[in-house]
Design a protein around this motif. Structure first.
Motif, short mmCIF file in Angstrom:
data_model
loop_
_atom_site.label_atom_id
_atom_site.label_comp_id
_atom_site.label_asym_id
_atom_site.label_seq_id
_atom_site.Cartn_x
_atom_site.Cartn_y
_atom_site.Cartn_z
N PHE A 107 0.86 -1.18 0.00
CA PHE A 107 0.00 0.00 0.00
C PHE A 107 0.89 1.23 0.00
O PHE A 107 1.75 1.39 0.87
CB PHE A 107 -0.94 0.02 1.19
N ASN A 108 0.70 2.10 -1.01
CA ASN A 108 1.61 3.22 -1.26
C ASN A 108 0.83 4.53 -1.43
O ASN A 108 0.63 5.01 -2.55
CB ASN A 108 2.44 2.95 -2.51
N VAL B 136 -4.13 -0.91 -6.53
CA VAL B 136 -5.01 -1.00 -7.70
C VAL B 136 -6.45 -0.73 -7.29
O VAL B 136 -7.18 0.04 -7.95
CB VAL B 136 -4.86 -2.38 -8.37
N LEU B 137 -6.89 -1.35 -6.19
CA LEU B 137 -8.26 -1.14 -5.72
C LEU B 137 -8.51 0.33 -5.37
O LEU B 137 -9.58 0.88 -5.66
CB LEU B 137 -8.53 -2.02 -4.50
N THR B 138 -7.52 0.98 -4.77
CA THR B 138 -7.66 2.39 -4.42
C THR B 138 -7.80 3.25 -5.66
O THR B 138 -8.66 4.15 -5.74
CB THR B 138 -6.45 2.86 -3.58
N LEU B 139 -6.97 3.00 -6.67
CA LEU B 139 -7.03 3.77 -7.91
C LEU B 139 -8.35 3.55 -8.64
O LEU B 139 -8.93 4.49 -9.21
CB LEU B 139 -5.85 3.41 -8.80
N VAL B 140 -8.83 2.31 -8.62
CA VAL B 140 -10.12 2.01 -9.25
C VAL B 140 -11.25 2.76 -8.53
O VAL B 140 -12.15 3.33 -9.17
CB VAL B 140 -10.37 0.49 -9.24
N LEU B 141 -11.20 2.77 -7.19
CA LEU B 141 -12.22 3.50 -6.44
C LEU B 141 -12.18 5.00 -6.76
O LEU B 141 -13.22 5.63 -6.98
CB LEU B 141 -12.01 3.28 -4.94
#
Length: 380
Positions: free
Chosen positions: A72-73, A99-104
């Motif tokens: 996590f970055n 990836v999940l954070t960017l998608v959200l």
């Protein structure tokens, strides 16, 4: 100044460094953002000063949980949010926290950049086979969040995305490539491998039975057949002790050798001396060792669960495919290949041709740049 494209990667790997360096040499406008330099179970020694492509190295949260690498970055994500004009190519797993954070953020409208996914999706891996409706629904949401292309290694991923029922997207092929300048074999070395007293089968695998199926392969071909050859197993892993006990208990120590971890130089030497390449995996998204075997002109004996077998193996021509879950399938493929020893040289030449057509680095790069550029121009 923003780069046209930004690749998001977890760590440095030698084969990707050589790929990105050549991509940079071609004049492609990109940078690579790395979550971290390395991971807990990696042995590569990376010389950062020799890297030629533009990159940003972050040092965020990292932990290995079981067989999973958790990254996590936040700082890297913030940096991506500030690169307004760049298209982002998401590498790594679809369920990575970054990836999940960017998608959200994309779904919330806070991330304006076009997203592409770079995925080695293979429905036959252990992770993909342990599926349920909730996981499948989340996976579809993630992949359907990207309006860009799906960048994939080959046919296995196309089949997988169809099975996963993700929204239709443009596929751009970008198979894994190797440090091909290090993998060479001369005519003299080809002749020398034919002088082995017993056929030498090379199996470069991590010693993790559930994933790589080493003992399953030995049991499938049976002790009697093991004693008809020499099997060199190159790699380390958690099941080293169990595999060593199996070899000892079955009295095949003279025919099966556990070599431990081998660096690239040692692996090249092993490829040069081997007669046959073996990869008996239960789970293998897109193995590079199979690509290495092709350039080293080896006939191959490969599990159908290896994602790149569609591009790397012509069944019966440069080797044989088998289902690792069916002992009869493994035995028949082994017997068929061993019975054709006089044709191994010709089979190796077919392997070399498949490498040239499907995996040579410059051809891969040229095809990728052409297809991605065309996609971007059409979508703009």
């Amino acid at each position: 100044m923003n780069n046209k494209y930004i690749f998001l990667q977890n760590i440095f790997t030698p084969y990707r460094i050589s790929l990105f360096d050549d991509l940079h040499k071609k004049g492609f406008d990109f940078a690579v953002y790395y979550m971290r330099a390395s991971e807990a179970d990696r042995n590569w020694k990376i010389e950062l000063e020799k890297i030629r492509h533009p990159y940003y190295l972050d040092r965020g949260f990292y932990r290995m949980v079981g067989r999973f690498h958790v990254h996590f970055n936040p700082r890297l994500i913030l940096k991506l949010l500030r690169t307004k004009e760049s298209e982002i190519i998401l590498g790594g797993s679809w369920n990575d926290l970054n990836v999940l954070t960017l998608v959200l953020l994309k779904r919330l409208g806070l991330l304006k950049n076009r997203l592409h996914f770079w995925s080695e999706a293979n429905y036959l891996t252990i992770g993909a086979r342990n599926d349920n409706r909730y996981k499948a629904a989340m996976r579809r949401v993630v992949f359907d969040s990207a309006e860009g292309a799906l960048i994939i290694p080959g046919k296995m991923s196309e089949i997988t995305f169809a099975k996963w029922k993700t929204a239709p997207k443009t596929f751009i092929r970008f198979p894994n490539t190797i440090e091909e300048e290090k993998f060479t074999i001369s005519e003299m070395e080809l002749l020398r491998r034919e002088e082995n007293d017993l056929p030498v089968l090379l199996m470069p695998v991590r010693l993790q039975e559930q994933v790589k199926g080493i003992m399953n392969f030995l049991a499938s071909i049976c002790d009697e057949n093991v004693k008809k050859c020499r099997i060199l197993i190159a790699g380390d892993g958690p099941d080293k002790g169990a595999i060593a006990r199996y070899v000892r208990d079955h009295g095949i120590e003279d025919h099966v050798t556990l070599l431990g971890h081998c660096d690239t130089e040692k692996m090249v030497s092993l490829y040069r001396s081997a007669n046959v390449f073996v990869l008996p995996s239960f789970s293998d998204p897109s193995p590079l060792t199979l690509v290495e075997a092709l350039i080293m002109k080896l006939p191959v004996l490969v599990s159908r669960r290896c994602g790149n077998h569609f591009e790397a193996v012509l069944d019966g021509a440069n080797g044989y495919l088998f289902d690792p879950a069916e002992q009869d399938s493994v035995r028949k493929a082994f017997d068929a290949l061993l019975s054709r020893a006089v044709q191994w040289r010709n089979m190796g030449e077919i392997s070399s041709g498949l490498y040239r057509d499907n995996f040579s680095r410059q051809a891969v790069i040229d095809g990728f740049v052409q297809c991605l550029t065309r996609f971007t121009e059409a979508a703009s």
